[in-house]
Motif scaffolding. Structure first.
Motif, PDB file in Angstrom:
ATOM      1  N   TYR A  68       4.941 -85.216   7.097  1.00  0.00           N
ATOM      2  CA  TYR A  68       3.873 -85.512   8.283  1.00  0.00           C
ATOM      3  C   TYR A  68       3.630 -84.223   9.024  1.00  0.00           C
ATOM      4  CZ  TYR A  68       2.869 -86.839  13.035  1.00  0.00           C
ATOM      5  OH  TYR A  68       1.991 -87.177  14.133  1.00  0.00           O
ATOM      6  N   ASP A  70       0.679 -83.525  12.434  1.00  0.00           N
ATOM      7  CA  ASP A  70      -0.382 -83.757  13.133  1.00  0.00           C
ATOM      8  C   ASP A  70      -1.193 -85.047  13.035  1.00  0.00           C
ATOM      9  OD1 ASP A  70       0.201 -81.247  14.578  1.00  0.00           O
ATOM     10  OD2 ASP A  70      -1.244 -80.064  13.140  1.00  0.00           O
ATOM     11  N   GLY A  71      -0.531 -85.970  12.635  1.00  0.00           N
ATOM     12  CA  GLY A  71      -0.941 -87.302  12.437  1.00  0.00           C
ATOM     13  C   GLY A  71      -1.554 -87.595  10.831  1.00  0.00           C
ATOM     14  N   GLN A  72      -1.196 -86.564  10.284  1.00  0.00           N
ATOM     15  CA  GLN A  72      -1.728 -86.589   8.812  1.00  0.00           C
ATOM     16  C   GLN A  72      -0.547 -86.721   7.757  1.00  0.00           C
ATOM     17  OE1 GLN A  72      -5.010 -86.971   7.769  1.00  0.00           O
ATOM     18  NE2 GLN A  72      -5.335 -87.274   9.899  1.00  0.00           N
ATOM     19  N   MET A  76      -3.712 -88.396   4.026  1.00  0.00           N
ATOM     20  CA  MET A  76      -4.201 -89.576   4.635  1.00  0.00           C
ATOM     21  C   MET A  76      -3.595 -89.690   6.087  1.00  0.00           C
ATOM     22  SD  MET A  76      -2.862 -92.739   2.207  1.00  0.00           S
ATOM     23  CE  MET A  76      -3.769 -93.827   3.232  1.00  0.00           C
ATOM     24  N   ASN A  77      -4.327 -90.327   6.970  1.00  0.00           N
ATOM     25  CA  ASN A  77      -4.162 -90.684   8.420  1.00  0.00           C
ATOM     26  C   ASN A  77      -2.817 -91.310   8.319  1.00  0.00           C
ATOM     27  OD1 ASN A  77      -4.008 -92.991  10.690  1.00  0.00           O
ATOM     28  ND2 ASN A  77      -5.185 -91.101  11.441  1.00  0.00           N
ATOM     29  N   PHE A  78      -1.809 -90.899   9.215  1.00  0.00           N
ATOM     30  CA  PHE A  78      -0.454 -91.725   8.973  1.00  0.00           C
ATOM     31  C   PHE A  78      -0.352 -93.158   9.394  1.00  0.00           C
ATOM     32  CE2 PHE A  78       3.803 -92.538  11.224  1.00  0.00           C
ATOM     33  CZ  PHE A  78       4.353 -92.172   9.987  1.00  0.00           C
ATOM     34  N   SER A  79      -1.167 -93.346  10.274  1.00  0.00           N
ATOM     35  CA  SER A  79      -1.497 -95.106  10.376  1.00  0.00           C
ATOM     36  C   SER A  79      -1.773 -95.682   9.179  1.00  0.00           C
ATOM     37  CB  SER A  79      -2.227 -95.452  11.608  1.00  0.00           C
ATOM     38  OG  SER A  79      -1.555 -94.769  12.860  1.00  0.00           O
ATOM     39  N   ASP A  80      -3.104 -95.034   8.636  1.00  0.00           N
ATOM     40  CA  ASP A  80      -3.482 -95.643   7.423  1.00  0.00           C
ATOM     41  C   ASP A  80      -2.665 -95.695   6.349  1.00  0.00           C
ATOM     42  OD1 ASP A  80      -6.042 -95.797   8.805  1.00  0.00           O
ATOM     43  OD2 ASP A  80      -6.810 -94.195   7.885  1.00  0.00           O
ATOM     44  N   LYS A 109       3.941 -85.870  19.774  1.00  0.00           N
ATOM     45  CA  LYS A 109       2.800 -86.638  19.061  1.00  0.00           C
ATOM     46  C   LYS A 109       3.407 -87.060  17.991  1.00  0.00           C
ATOM     47  CE  LYS A 109      -0.893 -86.990  16.654  1.00  0.00           C
ATOM     48  NZ  LYS A 109      -1.893 -88.251  16.920  1.00  0.00           N
ATOM     49  N   ASP A 113       3.282 -91.206  17.178  1.00  0.00           N
ATOM     50  CA  ASP A 113       2.952 -91.759  16.186  1.00  0.00           C
ATOM     51  C   ASP A 113       3.909 -92.597  15.281  1.00  0.00           C
ATOM     52  OD1 ASP A 113       0.273 -90.970  15.993  1.00  0.00           O
ATOM     53  OD2 ASP A 113       0.545 -89.176  14.745  1.00  0.00           O
ATOM     54  N   ASN A 117       3.603 -96.932  14.721  1.00  0.00           N
ATOM     55  CA  ASN A 117       3.746 -97.406  13.513  1.00  0.00           C
ATOM     56  C   ASN A 117       4.983 -98.363  13.155  1.00  0.00           C
ATOM     57  OD1 ASN A 117       0.926 -96.925  11.910  1.00  0.00           O
ATOM     58  ND2 ASN A 117       1.603 -94.739  13.055  1.00  0.00           N
TER      59      ASN A 117
END
Length: 283
Positions: A68, A70-72, A76-80, A109, A113, A117
């Motif tokens: 993980y 910065d949100g990726q 992919m986007n982490f949430s996606d 951050k 995240d 999730n």
């Protein structure tokens, strides 16, 4: 790719268990069978959705991530990514984060995240040699881990440290792992115990369960080759007596467990499939 290379960019991986009756029931229903995605590190970087579909088919339900940033994650986007796992009947329950990530806005951050999730655990998985040259180094790191754990606590997430074998090598007349267990505030930092590494380090996990009950909330399950203790075998084919360890899981405080590999007896995807097949027989 070597584990250290992953750690330098962010993180990496693991396994664990429940009390024996609960685990055996889980073996029948496959509820909660966990996989540390570091076990499929090469392929998931290239095709995360395809890999998730495969491991879901093997019966894995709980996932532990790595890399993980910065949100990726895995491109992919982490949430996606988390939502795609959910669409396949799985959940990201834990993730690994490098030492450089657990302070400041970077950590805030990451924790945010994870919270958004529904992730339950965040784990710091490795210390490079330069950061652990003395017992004082370990104590300083424990202070940083306690601070990171306090941030996690405020967000309803449990923070942990994951061991290897080097924490069991005598340093300055002491066993670093023992020092860490004393320096880490159990209200802020738990342990993700890698069963292979503690055994390879020459120590008995059960002795630690007895001495520090409830501290070992997640486990990494990786087996040890009968021919070479530096190599992993598929779970069930090696020298580690998992059934005896499972019986102690309630005392240990086990909540999640994850199959993991550092080395492979064959193709990684086939290996994680073989381990799942073995674990399904434990009922």
């Amino acid at each position: 790719m070597k584990r250290r290379e992953f750690v330098q960019t962010a993180s990496f991986a693991a396994v664990g268990l429940l009390s024996l009756p609960s685990f055996l029931a889980a073996g029948k229903s496959q509820k909660g069978m966990g996989l540390a995605l570091y076990a499929v590190r090469e392929s998931i970087m290239k095709d995360p959705k395809g890999v998730l579909q495969k491991v879901a088919g093997f019966g894995y339900k709980d996932l532990e991530t790595f890399s993980y940033k910065d949100g990726q994650i895995f491109g992919m986007n982490f949430s996606d990514f988390c939502n795609h796992a959910k669409s396949l009947g799985m959940k990201v329950t834990s993730g690994h984060y490098g030492l450089a990530q657990i302070t400041g806005d970077t950590w805030l951050k990451a924790v945010d995240d994870a919270k958004k999730n529904g992730q339950e655990f965040m784990v710091m998985p490795y210390l490079v040699e330069a950061d652990r040259k003395s017992i004082d180094d370990y104590k300083k790191i424990c202070a940083a881990l306690n601070a990171a754990g306090e941030v996690c606590n405020k967000n309803g997430i449990r923070f942990q440290y994951h061991n290897h074998a080097f924490e069991f090598e005598t340093l300055d007349g002491q066993i670093p792992f023992d020092v860490m267990l004393k320096e880490l505030d159990p209200k802020k930092v738990g342990i993700e115990l890698d069963l292979y590494w503690i055994i390879r380090g020459g120590h008995d996990p059960v002795k630690y369960f007895n001495a520090f009950p409830g501290r070992f909330e997640q486990w990494h399950i990786k087996d040890m080759s009968k021919d070479d203790n530096t190599k992993n075998s598929n779970v069930g084919d090696g020298s580690i007596d998992f059934k005896s360890l499972f019986a102690q899981a309630k005392k240990a405080g086990m909540k999640h467990w994850y199959v993991e590999y550092d080395t492979f007896p064959g193709d990684p995807i086939e290996s994680v499939a073989a381990s799942a097949k073995y674990l399904k027989t434990l009922h």
